[in-house]
Design a protein around this motif. Structure first.
Motif, PDB file in Angstrom:
ATOM      1  N   ILE A   1     -34.734   1.406   1.231  1.00 14.98           N
ATOM      2  CA  ILE A   1     -35.859   2.904   1.883  1.00 14.98           C
ATOM      3  C   ILE A   1     -37.111   2.348   1.677  1.00 14.98           C
ATOM      4  O   ILE A   1     -37.620   2.422   2.583  1.00 14.98           O
ATOM      5  N   LEU A   2     -37.208   1.525   0.609  1.00 15.58           N
ATOM      6  CA  LEU A   2     -38.457   1.647   0.738  1.00 15.58           C
ATOM      7  C   LEU A   2     -39.344   0.487   1.326  1.00 15.58           C
ATOM      8  O   LEU A   2     -40.121   0.459   1.555  1.00 15.58           O
TER       9      LEU A   2
ATOM     10  N   LEU B   1     -40.036   2.536   4.191  1.00 15.41           N
ATOM     11  CA  LEU B   1     -41.265   3.096   3.984  1.00 15.41           C
ATOM     12  C   LEU B   1     -42.327   2.455   3.747  1.00 15.41           C
ATOM     13  O   LEU B   1     -43.225   2.768   3.565  1.00 15.41           O
TER      14      LEU B   1
ATOM     15  N   ILE C   1     -43.613   0.318   1.355  1.00 14.89           N
ATOM     16  CA  ILE C   1     -43.668   0.624  -0.054  1.00 14.89           C
ATOM     17  C   ILE C   1     -43.766  -1.510   0.118  1.00 14.89           C
ATOM     18  O   ILE C   1     -43.914  -1.593  -1.161  1.00 14.89           O
TER      19      ILE C   1
ATOM     20  N   PRO D   1     -26.940   3.389  -3.033  1.00 14.26           N
ATOM     21  CA  PRO D   1     -27.931   3.925  -4.013  1.00 14.26           C
ATOM     22  C   PRO D   1     -26.428   3.545  -5.387  1.00 14.26           C
ATOM     23  O   PRO D   1     -25.071   3.409  -4.122  1.00 14.26           O
TER      24      PRO D   1
ATOM     25  N   GLY E   1     -35.061   1.936  -8.068  1.00 12.22           N
ATOM     26  CA  GLY E   1     -34.840   2.479  -8.437  1.00 12.22           C
ATOM     27  C   GLY E   1     -33.937   2.286  -9.562  1.00 12.22           C
ATOM     28  O   GLY E   1     -33.060   0.739  -9.680  1.00 12.22           O
TER      29      GLY E   1
ATOM     30  N   SER F   1     -31.349   2.094  -9.171  1.00  8.68           N
ATOM     31  CA  SER F   1     -30.037   1.206  -8.515  1.00  8.68           C
ATOM     32  C   SER F   1     -29.836  -0.350  -8.129  1.00  8.68           C
ATOM     33  O   SER F   1     -29.299  -1.300  -8.437  1.00  8.68           O
TER      34      SER F   1
ATOM     35  N   THR G   1     -34.007  -1.619 -20.510  1.00 11.05           N
ATOM     36  CA  THR G   1     -32.495  -1.436 -21.120  1.00 11.05           C
ATOM     37  C   THR G   1     -32.114  -2.680 -20.737  1.00 11.05           C
ATOM     38  O   THR G   1     -32.821  -3.760 -20.143  1.00 11.05           O
TER      39      THR G   1
ATOM     40  N   ILE H   1     -28.877  -3.246 -19.432  1.00  8.86           N
ATOM     41  CA  ILE H   1     -27.845  -3.240 -18.759  1.00  8.86           C
ATOM     42  C   ILE H   1     -27.936  -3.073 -17.589  1.00  8.86           C
ATOM     43  O   ILE H   1     -29.092  -2.703 -17.204  1.00  8.86           O
TER      44      ILE H   1
ATOM     45  N   VAL I   1     -25.508  -1.097 -14.699  1.00  9.16           N
ATOM     46  CA  VAL I   1     -24.619  -0.095 -14.052  1.00  9.16           C
ATOM     47  C   VAL I   1     -24.116   0.092 -12.911  1.00  9.16           C
ATOM     48  O   VAL I   1     -24.915  -0.361 -11.836  1.00  9.16           O
TER      49      VAL I   1
ATOM     50  N   THR J   1     -43.876   6.405  -6.962  1.00  8.67           N
ATOM     51  CA  THR J   1     -42.735   7.799  -7.488  1.00  8.67           C
ATOM     52  C   THR J   1     -42.981   8.729  -6.548  1.00  8.67           C
ATOM     53  O   THR J   1     -42.230   9.790  -5.582  1.00  8.67           O
TER      54      THR J   1
ATOM     55  N   PRO K   1     -38.022  11.656  -1.914  1.00  7.11           N
ATOM     56  CA  PRO K   1     -37.591  13.464  -2.054  1.00  7.11           C
ATOM     57  C   PRO K   1     -37.354  14.293  -3.732  1.00  7.11           C
ATOM     58  O   PRO K   1     -37.058  13.859  -4.062  1.00  7.11           O
TER      59      PRO K   1
ATOM     60  N   VAL L   1     -34.440  13.548  -4.754  1.00  8.57           N
ATOM     61  CA  VAL L   1     -34.270  12.569  -6.083  1.00  8.57           C
ATOM     62  C   VAL L   1     -34.708  13.017  -7.627  1.00  8.57           C
ATOM     63  O   VAL L   1     -34.637  12.113  -8.675  1.00  8.57           O
TER      64      VAL L   1
ATOM     65  N   ASP M   1     -31.752  13.039 -15.234  1.00  6.85           N
ATOM     66  CA  ASP M   1     -31.419  11.669 -15.809  1.00  6.85           C
ATOM     67  C   ASP M   1     -32.055  11.067 -17.345  1.00  6.85           C
ATOM     68  O   ASP M   1     -31.870  11.303 -18.364  1.00  6.85           O
TER      69      ASP M   1
ATOM     70  N   PHE N   1     -33.414   5.867 -26.117  1.00  2.77           N
ATOM     71  CA  PHE N   1     -31.872   5.765 -25.698  1.00  2.77           C
ATOM     72  C   PHE N   1     -31.647   4.124 -25.605  1.00  2.77           C
ATOM     73  O   PHE N   1     -30.491   3.520 -26.146  1.00  2.77           O
TER      74      PHE N   1
ATOM     75  N   HIS O   1     -25.797   9.292 -10.040  1.00  2.95           N
ATOM     76  CA  HIS O   1     -26.071   9.658 -11.173  1.00  2.95           C
ATOM     77  C   HIS O   1     -26.669  10.679 -11.973  1.00  2.95           C
ATOM     78  O   HIS O   1     -26.215  11.273 -13.168  1.00  2.95           O
TER      79      HIS O   1
HETATM   80  N1  NAD Z   1     -30.200   0.338 -16.533  1.00  2.00           N
HETATM   81  C1  NAD Z   1     -29.546   1.632 -16.973  1.00  2.00           C
HETATM   82  O1  NAD Z   1     -30.018   1.280 -17.661  1.00  2.00           O
HETATM   83  C2  NAD Z   1     -29.382   2.539 -16.379  1.00  2.00           C
HETATM   84  C3  NAD Z   1     -29.342   3.869 -16.996  1.00  2.00           C
HETATM   85  C4  NAD Z   1     -29.366   4.836 -16.537  1.00  2.00           C
HETATM   86  C5  NAD Z   1     -28.961   5.158 -14.998  1.00  2.00           C
HETATM   87  N2  NAD Z   1     -28.735   3.548 -14.449  1.00  2.00           N
HETATM   88  C6  NAD Z   1     -27.590   3.510 -13.002  1.00  2.00           C
HETATM   89  O2  NAD Z   1     -29.243   3.678 -12.482  1.00  2.00           O
HETATM   90  C7  NAD Z   1     -28.553   3.940 -10.613  1.00  2.00           C
HETATM   91  C8  NAD Z   1     -29.560   5.252 -10.611  1.00  2.00           C
HETATM   92  O3  NAD Z   1     -30.610   5.201 -10.323  1.00  2.00           O
HETATM   93  P1  NAD Z   1     -31.654   6.400  -9.862  1.00  2.00           P
HETATM   94  O4  NAD Z   1     -31.185   7.089 -10.847  1.00  2.00           O
HETATM   95  O5  NAD Z   1     -33.330   5.685 -10.230  1.00  2.00           O
HETATM   96  O6  NAD Z   1     -31.908   6.130  -7.910  1.00  2.00           O
HETATM   97  P2  NAD Z   1     -31.288   5.357  -6.996  1.00  2.00           P
HETATM   98  O7  NAD Z   1     -31.619   3.881  -7.115  1.00  2.00           O
HETATM   99  O8  NAD Z   1     -29.992   5.319  -6.491  1.00  2.00           O
HETATM  100  O9  NAD Z   1     -31.953   6.036  -5.902  1.00  2.00           O
HETATM  101  C9  NAD Z   1     -31.951   7.077  -5.430  1.00  2.00           C
HETATM  102  C10 NAD Z   1     -32.577   7.387  -4.057  1.00  2.00           C
HETATM  103  O10 NAD Z   1     -33.984   8.096  -4.172  1.00  2.00           O
HETATM  104  C11 NAD Z   1     -34.472   6.457  -3.299  1.00  2.00           C
HETATM  105  N3  NAD Z   1     -35.501   5.918  -3.287  1.00  2.00           N
HETATM  106  C12 NAD Z   1     -35.891   5.509  -4.650  1.00  2.00           C
HETATM  107  N4  NAD Z   1     -37.605   4.611  -5.173  1.00  2.00           N
HETATM  108  C13 NAD Z   1     -38.183   5.735  -3.865  1.00  2.00           C
HETATM  109  C14 NAD Z   1     -39.263   6.259  -3.454  1.00  2.00           C
HETATM  110  N5  NAD Z   1     -39.757   5.758  -3.974  1.00  2.00           N
HETATM  111  N6  NAD Z   1     -39.193   6.895  -2.841  1.00  2.00           N
HETATM  112  C15 NAD Z   1     -38.225   7.270  -1.965  1.00  2.00           C
HETATM  113  N7  NAD Z   1     -36.863   7.057  -2.069  1.00  2.00           N
HETATM  114  C16 NAD Z   1     -37.114   6.838  -3.089  1.00  2.00           C
HETATM  115  C17 NAD Z   1     -33.274   5.746  -3.130  1.00  2.00           C
HETATM  116  O11 NAD Z   1     -33.407   4.590  -1.314  1.00  2.00           O
HETATM  117  C18 NAD Z   1     -32.317   6.475  -3.363  1.00  2.00           C
HETATM  118  O12 NAD Z   1     -31.889   6.409  -2.064  1.00  2.00           O
HETATM  119  C19 NAD Z   1     -26.907   4.476 -10.720  1.00  2.00           C
HETATM  120  O13 NAD Z   1     -25.826   3.863 -10.181  1.00  2.00           O
HETATM  121  C20 NAD Z   1     -26.945   4.507 -12.181  1.00  2.00           C
HETATM  122  O14 NAD Z   1     -25.631   4.686 -12.375  1.00  2.00           O
HETATM  123  C21 NAD Z   1     -29.010   2.480 -14.895  1.00  2.00           C
END
Ligand code: NAD
Ligand code: FE2
Length: 398
Positions: A41-42, A45, A47, A70, A97, A99, A150, A152, A154, A181, A185, A188, A195, A255, A278
């Motif tokens: 998506i980025l 866009l 970005i 995602p 993000g 993911s 972090t 980890i 996921v 950011t 949307p 999100v 989160d 955390f 998430h």
């Molecule tokens: N590693 C860690 O410490 C940790 C901690 C918590 C969660 N997670 C994991 O991270 C994932 C979730 O990440 P998330 O919540 O950031 O969401 P994501 O990365 O899944 O993004 C959510 C949506 O937003 C869109 N998006 C992202 N940046 C954007 C931007 N700047 N403009 C427009 N759209 C954008 C993405 O394309 C996607 O459709 C899950 O798999 C979760 O389990 C990891």
């Protein structure tokens, strides 16, 4: 034992415009053969293109990998790792993000570790990571997961989620720029912000909390508490976006050092079984888990209420904890996310299998200030389906 381990990311640039430091960091590492792992998506866009422009202008070559989804499933990661091992890359840049950042971490580490990712999952691991892999620069584009700080990554499995965990999964450089950011949307923004708030709350009440994580968590709760609604309502509010980015970064650090607990443990099966993002799966559970366990952490919940801007003068800790739950429930509603599991079309009959998977998240449940049994977890899911807040039986606190 009276000491804690603090393991921050070696270098972080944080604040409006920090992305311009990317080229300096690429030059510091061996940037001869770069893999950019970016959310598609980025790329669409424009970005990603803006972020890597300085690298292109300096003549660095990179491959762009965007075959991501995602909430990545195991197969997404396995495919990326296979790709990475063919490339002889010297540096990974992750853009997106949580993911995309989690995938970038796996790419950088598993380029030099053999076997399948499945062999390294926390719940079922048969192998340990041996090699550090190549350096990674992580650039978050959501204010949520804290993945940039972090250790980890996921992955979503058929019934639940699981992590691969090792300090080698830490970023070598994190570049945390709220500007990235602005295009997120509203839904999100709400989910990722919830989160981050969950990270801070759970770290603050964790049995592993300490003065370092408490300081980080309280500051995160203040920033998120004052700006989450504004960021959701008006995505162009750069001050609110900046607060949220600092908040998610601080929450990530808190955390990482004190751990998350029961909300995350119960959110993972919602992600695995019902594919709820998430942030949304945490958000919906916040009031139900916090209400259930409030007697085990009433003082800290009073402090959370205060950090959220509430007035605790004259309130007993128990009363403040109950008010804190109300305030958190109101916040989730205000940012437009579903407030019950029924709101995600999850039937009451699902609670049993959710509780069966929830109790397996021992690593997370161990940080909760109250020991939860499978029966307790079932009650929490049932209350989250119906929308009726339930408290743990009083006998559990005698
Ligand atoms: N590693 C860690 O410490 C940790 C901690 C918590 C969660 N997670 C994991 O991270 C994932 C979730 O990440 P998330 O919540 O950031 O969401 P994501 O990365 O899944 O993004 C959510 C949506 O937003 C869109 N998006 C992202 N940046 C954007 C931007 N700047 N403009 C427009 N759209 C954008 C993405 O394309 C996607 O459709 C899950 O798999 C979760 O389990 C990891
Ligand atoms: Fe999280």
């Amino acid at each position: 034992m009276d000491y804690v381990r603090i393991a921050p990311t070696p270098v972080t640039y944080i604040g409006w415009g920090a992305t311009e430091k990317l080229i300096d960091e690429v030059e510091r590492y061996d940037g001869n053969n770069i893999l950019v792992v970016a959310d598609p998506i980025l790329v669409s866009l424009g970005i990603t293109d803006k972020i890597v422009l300085s690298i292109r202008q300096k003549g660095y070559k990179y491959d762009l990998y965007t075959d991501l989804v995602p909430e990545p499933v195991l197969e997404t990661g396995e495919k990326l790792v296979q790709f990475t091992r063919k490339g002889n890359y010297s540096l990974v840049i992750g853009i997106g993000g949580g993911s995309a950042l989690d995938m970038a971490k796996l790419a950088a580490v598993f380029i030099h570790n053999d076997g399948d990712l499945a062999d390294y999952l926390n719940l079922t691991a048969t192998k340990k990571i041996q090699q550090k892999g190549v350096p990674k620069i992580l650039i978050p584009t959501t204010a949520g997961t804290g993945a940039e700080v972090t250790n980890i990554a996921v992955l979503a499995l058929a019934h639940t989620k699981d992590v691969i965990m090792h300090d080698y999964l830490l970023a070598d450089t994190a570049i945390v720029d709220p500007q990235l950011t602005m295009s997120v949307p509203a839904r999100v923004t709400a989910a990722t912000g919830a989160d981050a708030l969950t990270h801070a709350i759970e770290a603050f009440i964790s049995v592993n909390a300490n003065p370092v994580s408490d300081g980080l968590a309280l500051q995160a709760i203040q920033l998120i508490g004052r700006s989450l609604k504004q960021a959701v309502k008006n995505g162009n509010n750069s001050a609110a976006r900046t607060d949220m980015m600092y908040g998610s970064y601080l929450a990530g650090l808190s955390f990482f050092n004190a751990g998350v607990g029961a909300i995350h443990a119960l959110a993972y099966p919602l992600g695995g079984q019902f594919h709820i993002p998430h942030g949304e799966s945490n958000a919906v559970l916040i009031p139900y888990v916090m209400n259930y366990i409030q007697k085990s952490c009433a003082r800290k919940m009073a402090m959370i209420l205060e950090a959220l801007g509430g007035n605790i003068t004259g309130l007993s800790d128990d009363k403040a904890a109950a008010t804190c739950v109300e305030q958190l429930a109101a916040l989730i509603k205000d940012i437009g996310l579903p407030v019950t599991l029924a709101g995600f079309n999850i039937p009451a009959t699902a609670a049993t299998s959710l509780a069966e998977d929830g109790i397996k998240q021992k690593r997370l449940l161990a940080r909760c200030p109250m020991t939860l049994t499978q029966e307790n977890i079932l009650q929490i899911y049932q209350s989250a389906v119906s929308g009726v807040l339930t408290e743990a039986p009083a006998a559990m606190f005698q």
